[in-house]
Each structure stands twice: as C-alpha cells, then as structure tokens.
Write a protein that holds these residues in place. Structure first.
Motif, short mmCIF file in Angstrom:
data_model
loop_
_atom_site.label_atom_id
_atom_site.label_comp_id
_atom_site.label_asym_id
_atom_site.label_seq_id
_atom_site.Cartn_x
_atom_site.Cartn_y
_atom_site.Cartn_z
N ALA A 83 -8.59 26.38 -32.98
CA ALA A 83 -8.12 27.70 -33.44
C ALA A 83 -6.63 27.64 -33.80
CB ALA A 83 -8.37 28.76 -32.38
N PHE A 84 -5.84 27.00 -32.92
CA PHE A 84 -4.40 26.91 -33.18
C PHE A 84 -4.13 26.13 -34.46
CE2 PHE A 84 -0.40 24.61 -32.90
CZ PHE A 84 0.48 25.68 -32.86
N ILE A 85 -4.76 24.99 -34.63
CA ILE A 85 -4.52 24.16 -35.82
C ILE A 85 -4.94 24.90 -37.08
CG2 ILE A 85 -5.22 22.04 -37.02
CD1 ILE A 85 -5.22 20.70 -34.22
N ASN A 86 -6.08 25.59 -37.04
CA ASN A 86 -6.53 26.36 -38.21
C ASN A 86 -5.55 27.47 -38.58
OD1 ASN A 86 -8.80 24.77 -38.58
ND2 ASN A 86 -10.14 26.13 -37.41
N VAL A 87 -5.06 28.16 -37.57
CA VAL A 87 -4.08 29.23 -37.82
C VAL A 87 -2.77 28.63 -38.33
CG1 VAL A 87 -2.72 31.08 -36.77
CG2 VAL A 87 -5.13 30.84 -36.19
N LEU A 88 -2.35 27.52 -37.77
CA LEU A 88 -1.12 26.87 -38.23
C LEU A 88 -1.24 26.48 -39.70
CD1 LEU A 88 1.71 25.81 -37.68
CD2 LEU A 88 0.67 23.70 -36.78
N ARG A 89 -2.39 25.99 -40.11
CA ARG A 89 -2.61 25.66 -41.52
C ARG A 89 -2.44 26.90 -42.39
NH1 ARG A 89 -4.70 20.65 -42.53
NH2 ARG A 89 -5.59 19.52 -40.78
N GLN A 90 -2.93 28.05 -41.93
CA GLN A 90 -2.79 29.30 -42.68
C GLN A 90 -1.32 29.72 -42.76
OE1 GLN A 90 -5.25 32.08 -40.60
NE2 GLN A 90 -7.16 31.09 -41.20
N VAL A 91 -0.61 29.58 -41.65
CA VAL A 91 0.80 29.97 -41.60
C VAL A 91 1.62 29.12 -42.58
CG1 VAL A 91 2.88 29.97 -40.15
CG2 VAL A 91 0.73 30.91 -39.26
N ILE A 92 1.37 27.81 -42.58
CA ILE A 92 2.11 26.91 -43.48
C ILE A 92 1.73 27.20 -44.92
CG2 ILE A 92 2.44 24.50 -44.16
CD1 ILE A 92 2.04 23.77 -41.17
N SER A 97 -1.28 18.87 -45.15
CA SER A 97 -1.60 17.53 -44.65
C SER A 97 -1.29 17.47 -43.15
CB SER A 97 -0.77 16.48 -45.38
OG SER A 97 0.59 16.59 -45.00
N ASP A 98 -1.73 16.39 -42.52
CA ASP A 98 -1.41 16.20 -41.10
C ASP A 98 0.10 16.11 -40.90
OD1 ASP A 98 -4.09 16.25 -40.52
OD2 ASP A 98 -4.30 14.08 -40.38
N LEU A 99 0.79 15.52 -41.85
CA LEU A 99 2.25 15.42 -41.76
C LEU A 99 2.88 16.81 -41.78
CD1 LEU A 99 4.78 13.69 -41.59
CD2 LEU A 99 4.76 13.53 -44.09
N ASP A 100 2.34 17.71 -42.60
CA ASP A 100 2.86 19.09 -42.64
C ASP A 100 2.73 19.75 -41.26
OD1 ASP A 100 3.48 19.03 -45.39
OD2 ASP A 100 1.41 19.53 -45.91
N LEU A 101 1.64 19.47 -40.57
CA LEU A 101 1.45 20.04 -39.24
C LEU A 101 2.51 19.51 -38.27
CD1 LEU A 101 -2.44 19.79 -38.87
CD2 LEU A 101 -1.09 21.82 -39.44
N ILE A 102 2.79 18.22 -38.36
CA ILE A 102 3.79 17.61 -37.48
C ILE A 102 5.19 18.15 -37.77
CG2 ILE A 102 4.94 15.42 -36.89
CD1 ILE A 102 2.19 14.07 -37.41
N LEU A 103 5.46 18.45 -39.04
CA LEU A 103 6.79 18.91 -39.44
C LEU A 103 6.94 20.43 -39.42
CD1 LEU A 103 7.42 16.45 -42.43
CD2 LEU A 103 8.28 16.30 -40.08
N ALA A 104 5.96 21.13 -38.88
CA ALA A 104 6.05 22.59 -38.81
C ALA A 104 7.30 23.01 -38.03
CB ALA A 104 4.80 23.15 -38.14
N THR A 105 7.93 24.07 -38.48
CA THR A 105 9.13 24.57 -37.82
C THR A 105 8.75 25.33 -36.55
OG1 THR A 105 9.10 26.71 -38.95
CG2 THR A 105 10.24 24.87 -40.07
N PRO A 106 9.71 25.50 -35.63
CA PRO A 106 9.41 26.29 -34.44
C PRO A 106 8.93 27.70 -34.79
CG PRO A 106 11.42 25.06 -34.11
CD PRO A 106 11.03 24.87 -35.55
N ALA A 107 9.50 28.30 -35.84
CA ALA A 107 9.07 29.65 -36.23
C ALA A 107 7.61 29.65 -36.69
CB ALA A 107 9.98 30.19 -37.34
N GLN A 108 7.21 28.62 -37.44
CA GLN A 108 5.81 28.53 -37.87
C GLN A 108 4.89 28.30 -36.67
OE1 GLN A 108 6.51 25.31 -40.65
NE2 GLN A 108 6.08 26.65 -42.41
N LEU A 109 5.30 27.45 -35.75
CA LEU A 109 4.51 27.19 -34.55
C LEU A 109 4.37 28.46 -33.71
CD1 LEU A 109 6.08 23.76 -33.55
CD2 LEU A 109 3.78 24.12 -34.48
N ALA A 110 5.46 29.21 -33.59
CA ALA A 110 5.44 30.45 -32.81
C ALA A 110 4.49 31.47 -33.44
CB ALA A 110 6.85 31.03 -32.71
N GLU A 111 4.58 31.64 -34.74
CA GLU A 111 3.70 32.59 -35.42
C GLU A 111 2.24 32.16 -35.27
OE1 GLU A 111 2.81 34.49 -39.82
OE2 GLU A 111 4.74 33.51 -39.47
N ALA A 112 1.97 30.88 -35.41
CA ALA A 112 0.60 30.38 -35.27
C ALA A 112 0.08 30.61 -33.85
CB ALA A 112 0.54 28.90 -35.63
N LEU A 113 0.92 30.40 -32.85
CA LEU A 113 0.48 30.61 -31.48
C LEU A 113 0.14 32.07 -31.23
CD1 LEU A 113 -0.07 29.57 -28.65
CD2 LEU A 113 2.36 29.86 -28.13
#
Length: 122
Positions: A83-92, A97-113
């Motif tokens: 669920a978290f990874i799917n939402v993070l993909r939507q936020v970005i 790509s997998d690299l985009d997930l690794i390079l997500a900003t703290p703000a993107q991670l926070a919103e996804a969480l």
C-alpha cells in the motif's frame, strides 16, 4: 493537506500529544521512554503523566525523521508495504522507476505515509 497539518498528523502517529507551533518550531508531549530511546532533547518532564516535552522532528525535510516512522507503520506487514509503495508511486507521479522510489524526498515520503494510513487494507 497543509504542511502544518501533515507535521501534526505524523507527530500523532509517532506518539506526540498537545502539539503546538511556537517561535522555535513544533513542540509536543511524548512518553519518556520513547524520547529516551530516540535520544531526543528533553525540554520539560511531567512526572505525573511520565511524559516529556520535546521538539517534534521535521518529517517533511528529514529522512532521519520520516524513515523510522515509515518502518514503524509498515513493520513486517506485506499489505502495508505494498500500500505504501503504491501510494508513493502516485505521489511521485508519472512513470516511476525503483530509483525514483529510492530518491523520493522526505516530503513525498511523508505525504505517501499519511495517504497510506488512510488506505483500507484487508
């Protein structure tokens, strides 16, 4: 959701209560054992509640603040992880790509969480 609402929501998820913004940043009350375990600066101690006043970490700008909170929520639950990874993909947005997930900003991670916690998980 406004940044201050995000910070409050994440702080509550961490265990903070009575969260307030003052001229030196966000502050709240949290159980003493949590503050000691995380090695946070303790400003004031309420012996009766066994809580301390601490500065709330800035989850929107610090990986050191948001990553442990994500790990705490996801734990070993595969459904939460997906669920978290799917939402993070939507936020970005866009093709992620997998690299985009690794390079997500703290703000993107926070919103996804925050969004992931609102996702119905069976």
């Amino acid at each position: 959701m406004k940044p201050e609402d995000q910070i409050k929501a994440l702080a509550e998820m961490e265990g903070f209560s009575s969260i307030e913004n003052c001229h030196t940043g966000w502050w709240g009350w949290i159980k003493l054992d949590i503050a000691v375990k995380l090695k946070w600066f303790i400003y004031q101690w309420d012996k009766d509640r066994n809580e301390v006043s601490c500065r709330v970490p800035n989850y929107l700008t610090s990986n050191d603040a948001i990553l442990p909170l994500i790990q705490k929520w996801v734990g070993t639950n595969c459904e939460r992880r997906v669920a978290f990874i799917n939402v993070l993909r939507q936020v970005i947005g866009g093709k992620v790509s997998d690299l985009d997930l690794i390079l997500a900003t703290p703000a993107q991670l926070a919103e996804a969480l925050i969004r992931a916690t609102l996702t119905k998980i069976s």
